[in-house]
Design an enzyme around this catalytic site. Structure first.
Site, PDB file in Angstrom:
ATOM      1  N   CYS A  82      12.883  25.213   4.785  1.00  0.00           N
ATOM      2  CA  CYS A  82      12.046  25.886   3.777  1.00  0.00           C
ATOM      3  C   CYS A  82      11.383  24.836   2.878  1.00  0.00           C
ATOM      4  O   CYS A  82      11.614  23.642   3.044  1.00  0.00           O
ATOM      5  CB  CYS A  82      12.897  26.821   2.920  1.00  0.00           C
ATOM      6  SG  CYS A  82      13.971  27.912   3.882  1.00  0.00           S
ATOM      7  N   MET A  83      10.590  25.302   1.923  1.00  0.00           N
ATOM      8  CA  MET A  83       9.887  24.361   1.047  1.00  0.00           C
ATOM      9  C   MET A  83      10.866  23.511   0.235  1.00  0.00           C
ATOM     10  O   MET A  83      10.675  22.300   0.093  1.00  0.00           O
ATOM     11  CB  MET A  83       8.939  25.116   0.117  1.00  0.00           C
ATOM     12  CG  MET A  83       8.032  24.207  -0.672  1.00  0.00           C
ATOM     13  SD  MET A  83       6.955  25.079  -1.813  1.00  0.00           S
ATOM     14  CE  MET A  83       5.757  25.789  -0.700  1.00  0.00           C
ATOM     15  N   ASP A  84      11.923  24.139  -0.274  1.00  0.00           N
ATOM     16  CA  ASP A  84      12.826  23.433  -1.191  1.00  0.00           C
ATOM     17  C   ASP A  84      14.282  23.407  -0.738  1.00  0.00           C
ATOM     18  O   ASP A  84      15.131  22.873  -1.434  1.00  0.00           O
ATOM     19  CB  ASP A  84      12.800  24.116  -2.566  1.00  0.00           C
ATOM     20  CG  ASP A  84      11.404  24.531  -2.965  1.00  0.00           C
ATOM     21  OD1 ASP A  84      10.530  23.652  -2.988  1.00  0.00           O
ATOM     22  OD2 ASP A  84      11.186  25.730  -3.213  1.00  0.00           O
ATOM     23  N   ARG A 141     -10.877  -0.931  14.857  1.00  0.00           N
ATOM     24  CA  ARG A 141     -10.884  -0.153  13.612  1.00  0.00           C
ATOM     25  C   ARG A 141     -11.990  -0.655  12.694  1.00  0.00           C
ATOM     26  O   ARG A 141     -13.039  -0.050  12.600  1.00  0.00           O
ATOM     27  CB  ARG A 141      -9.500  -0.241  12.965  1.00  0.00           C
ATOM     28  CG  ARG A 141      -9.262   0.735  11.849  1.00  0.00           C
ATOM     29  CD  ARG A 141      -7.786   0.857  11.477  1.00  0.00           C
ATOM     30  NE  ARG A 141      -7.202  -0.368  10.942  1.00  0.00           N
ATOM     31  CZ  ARG A 141      -5.924  -0.463  10.531  1.00  0.00           C
ATOM     32  NH1 ARG A 141      -5.129   0.583  10.605  1.00  0.00           N
ATOM     33  NH2 ARG A 141      -5.454  -1.604  10.062  1.00  0.00           N
ATOM     34  N   HIS A 152      -6.185  -7.877  12.896  1.00  0.00           N
ATOM     35  CA  HIS A 152      -4.991  -7.024  12.937  1.00  0.00           C
ATOM     36  C   HIS A 152      -4.608  -6.737  14.379  1.00  0.00           C
ATOM     37  O   HIS A 152      -5.448  -6.354  15.189  1.00  0.00           O
ATOM     38  CB  HIS A 152      -5.293  -5.720  12.187  1.00  0.00           C
ATOM     39  CG  HIS A 152      -4.071  -4.903  11.864  1.00  0.00           C
ATOM     40  ND1 HIS A 152      -2.942  -5.442  11.288  1.00  0.00           N
ATOM     41  CD2 HIS A 152      -3.806  -3.589  12.027  1.00  0.00           C
ATOM     42  CE1 HIS A 152      -2.039  -4.482  11.112  1.00  0.00           C
ATOM     43  NE2 HIS A 152      -2.536  -3.348  11.567  1.00  0.00           N
ATOM     44  N   TYR A 166      13.776  31.747   7.579  1.00  0.00           N
ATOM     45  CA  TYR A 166      12.511  32.411   7.940  1.00  0.00           C
ATOM     46  C   TYR A 166      12.360  32.546   9.449  1.00  0.00           C
ATOM     47  O   TYR A 166      12.729  31.633  10.198  1.00  0.00           O
ATOM     48  CB  TYR A 166      11.323  31.581   7.434  1.00  0.00           C
ATOM     49  CG  TYR A 166      11.150  31.580   5.939  1.00  0.00           C
ATOM     50  CD1 TYR A 166      10.911  32.756   5.231  1.00  0.00           C
ATOM     51  CD2 TYR A 166      11.197  30.379   5.224  1.00  0.00           C
ATOM     52  CE1 TYR A 166      10.730  32.736   3.847  1.00  0.00           C
ATOM     53  CE2 TYR A 166      11.009  30.353   3.843  1.00  0.00           C
ATOM     54  CZ  TYR A 166      10.778  31.537   3.166  1.00  0.00           C
ATOM     55  OH  TYR A 166      10.600  31.510   1.813  1.00  0.00           O
ATOM     56  N   ARG A 223       1.340 -10.857   6.826  1.00  0.00           N
ATOM     57  CA  ARG A 223       1.206  -9.608   6.052  1.00  0.00           C
ATOM     58  C   ARG A 223       2.383  -8.697   6.413  1.00  0.00           C
ATOM     59  O   ARG A 223       2.362  -7.962   7.379  1.00  0.00           O
ATOM     60  CB  ARG A 223      -0.125  -8.916   6.390  1.00  0.00           C
ATOM     61  CG  ARG A 223      -1.354  -9.789   6.136  1.00  0.00           C
ATOM     62  CD  ARG A 223      -2.653  -9.009   6.326  1.00  0.00           C
ATOM     63  NE  ARG A 223      -2.737  -8.335   7.607  1.00  0.00           N
ATOM     64  CZ  ARG A 223      -3.298  -8.844   8.701  1.00  0.00           C
ATOM     65  NH1 ARG A 223      -3.828 -10.065   8.692  1.00  0.00           N
ATOM     66  NH2 ARG A 223      -3.337  -8.141   9.815  1.00  0.00           N
ATOM     67  N   LYS A 233       0.846  -1.206   0.000  1.00  0.00           N
ATOM     68  CA  LYS A 233       0.000   0.000   0.000  1.00  0.00           C
ATOM     69  C   LYS A 233       0.880   1.254   0.000  1.00  0.00           C
ATOM     70  O   LYS A 233       2.081   1.170   0.301  1.00  0.00           O
ATOM     71  CB  LYS A 233      -0.931  -0.026   1.220  1.00  0.00           C
ATOM     72  CG  LYS A 233      -0.213  -0.025   2.558  1.00  0.00           C
ATOM     73  CD  LYS A 233      -1.153  -0.414   3.703  1.00  0.00           C
ATOM     74  CE  LYS A 233      -0.429  -0.407   5.030  1.00  0.00           C
ATOM     75  NZ  LYS A 233      -1.234  -1.023   6.095  1.00  0.00           N
TER      76      LYS A 233
HETATM   77  C1  LIG Z   1      -0.495  -1.891   6.898  1.00  0.00           C
HETATM   78  C2  LIG Z   1      -1.015  -3.185   7.364  1.00  0.00           C
HETATM   79  C3  LIG Z   1      -0.156  -4.279   7.535  1.00  0.00           C
HETATM   80  C4  LIG Z   1       1.349  -4.165   7.453  1.00  0.00           C
HETATM   81  O1  LIG Z   1       1.841  -3.640   8.646  1.00  0.00           O
HETATM   82  P1  LIG Z   1       3.415  -3.602   8.955  1.00  0.00           P
HETATM   83  O2  LIG Z   1       3.497  -3.156  10.357  1.00  0.00           O
HETATM   84  O3  LIG Z   1       3.988  -2.602   7.997  1.00  0.00           O
HETATM   85  O4  LIG Z   1       3.919  -4.961   8.709  1.00  0.00           O
HETATM   86  C5  LIG Z   1      -0.708  -5.496   7.837  1.00  0.00           C
HETATM   87  N1  LIG Z   1      -2.053  -5.640   7.998  1.00  0.00           N
HETATM   88  C6  LIG Z   1      -2.906  -4.591   7.874  1.00  0.00           C
HETATM   89  C7  LIG Z   1      -4.344  -4.818   8.093  1.00  0.00           C
HETATM   90  C8  LIG Z   1      -2.413  -3.326   7.584  1.00  0.00           C
HETATM   91  O5  LIG Z   1      -3.255  -2.303   7.487  1.00  0.00           O
END
Ligand SMILES: *Cc1c(COP(=O)(O)O)cnc(C)c1O
Length: 374
Positions: free
Chosen positions: A315-317, A133, A165, A268, A224, A38
């Site tokens: 700064c920005m850049d 969540r 999760h 700044y 994951r 992601k």
């Molecule tokens: C982002 C995410 C992960 C990965 O998490 P890490 O800590 O980067 O391994 C796994 N499961 C879900 C549901 C997530 O949103």
């Protein structure tokens, strides 16, 4: 890719491969790796990261939303792609067309998705076992199983898995360890009870990077893996059992070197005033590149292997650096994240200077910064 040597990030794909191999060694073959890609592969660049992952045999991918899923599908015609978050039910057709697995966030959502689908949508049901969540939330295993069975009976949903999760898997506090164990126990109970009641699901997964590192359980059919694949730590303060190496570095160059004398101000707001002669270098990177302005007068960079302090507001850049003790000239490289000589600044360390986590730092390196693949 065009790189005019202003500010750039290098992404070392062989380190990515090495990290995956390190993680693989720590888990049993019964657990598949689901690479979490992601947010443009945590800022590393989805396309190149996916090509590498595919080439080393990764078959499962996770993303946050439908746009990311379609983009991954265009690069990976085969793999299984799971959307970890919400997709409006009216996009059921797109899920089917691109062969995407959708997360079921609630029983009502399952019923809406079922109404909108003309043929079965592949899905994994999310359980909220303590993250608070998304997902089905039950205190009793049997009630949770009832709900999963009602969802599984919907004609245009194809339920392939169950997942949850962890919220504190990155903590070594005894209460948090207990909390994580309860989360795992709940989903395992639901999974095994469903099986006894006649619903055998292909997948049950509950391990993120921290879960895999500190609470590995071979019953999870998938791990994951996000942050550790990119070589960062779920919790900077807590070493991982398997050492991974950062994949990304972030660099810029010096454009200008000058001496400020007592009473001169830098940047700044005149927040920095020289109290003695100091040598000041200007670097070609700023907050629009994703280097947080919160690091003004706080951040450090490496130049010729030496740590130097940022002075005044970013700064920005551009930003200014005290280089009094370093022999520097225009064109020299400034390392914001990465190794220079014997010293290294990790995204995790940088994050600790202003109260965030390495995740936010790498995701925040902006589109303007070209990624150079090694
Ligand atoms: C982002 C995410 C992960 C990965 O998490 P890490 O800590 O980067 O391994 C796994 N499961 C879900 C549901 C997530 O949103």
């Amino acid at each position: 890719m065009k790189n005019h040597k202003r500010a750039w990030a290098t992404v070392n794909l062989s380190k990515l491969e090495k990290n995956i191999n390190t993680i693989k060694q720590q888990i049993s073959p019964s657990t598949g790796i689901m690479a979490v890609v992601k947010a443009d592969a945590y800022g590393h660049g989805e396309k190149e990261v996916l090509r590498k992952l595919e080439s080393i045999g990764i078959k499962y991918f996770a993303v946050s939303n439908l746009d990311e899923a379609i983009s991954v599908r265009n690069i990976c015609p085969d793999g299984d792609i799971l959307i970890l978050g919400y997709t409006p039910p009216e996009y059921a057709d797109e899920l089917i067309q691109h062969n995407i697995i959708q997360c079921i966030v609630s029983e009502e959502y399952a019923s809406e998705l079922n109404k909108n689908a003309v043929s079965p949508v592949r899905c994994h049901i999310k359980l909220d076992t303590g993250m608070g969540r998304i997902g089905l939330k039950y205190s009793k295993v049997s009630d949770c199983c009832d709900s999963v069975e009602r969802i599984a009976a919907l004609p245009t949903l194809s339920v392939e898995g169950l997942f949850t999760h962890f919220s504190v898997a990155d903590s070594d506090d005894a209460e948090n360890i207990e909390y994580t164990k309860k989360q795992a126990d709940f989903i395992k109970s639901v999974y095994h009870t469903l099986e006894k009641r006649g619903t055998k699901l292909l997948h049950m997964h509950f391990l993120n990077s921290a879960g895999t590192g500190y609470h590995y359980d071979s019953e999870s059919t998938l791990a994951r893996i996000g942050i550790t694949m990119y070589g960062l730590y779920p919790n900077y303060a807590l070493p991982l059992p398997c050492a991974v190496e950062p994949v990304m570095e972030f660099k810029a160059v010096i454009s200008n070197v000058k001496t400020a004398v007592k009473g001169d101000f830098i940047s700044y707001g005149r927040t920095y005033e020289a109290t003695e002669p100091v040598k000041i270098a200007t670097a070609t990177v700023g907050y629009a590149d994703g280097y947080s302005r919160l690091l003004s007068s706080k951040g450090q960079v490496l130049i010729k292997g030496k740590r130097c302090r940022i002075v005044g507001r970013i700064c920005m850049d551009q930003m200014m650096i005290d280089v009094t003790d370093v022999d520097v000239k225009a064109g020299d490289i400034v390392t914001l994240i990465g190794k220079d000589g014997d010293d290294v600044i990790t995204a995790d360390e940088l994050a600790s200077w202003y109260g965030t986590i390495g995740y936010e730092v790498v995701c925040g390196i902006s589109k303007r910064v070209p990624r150079i693949y090694i």
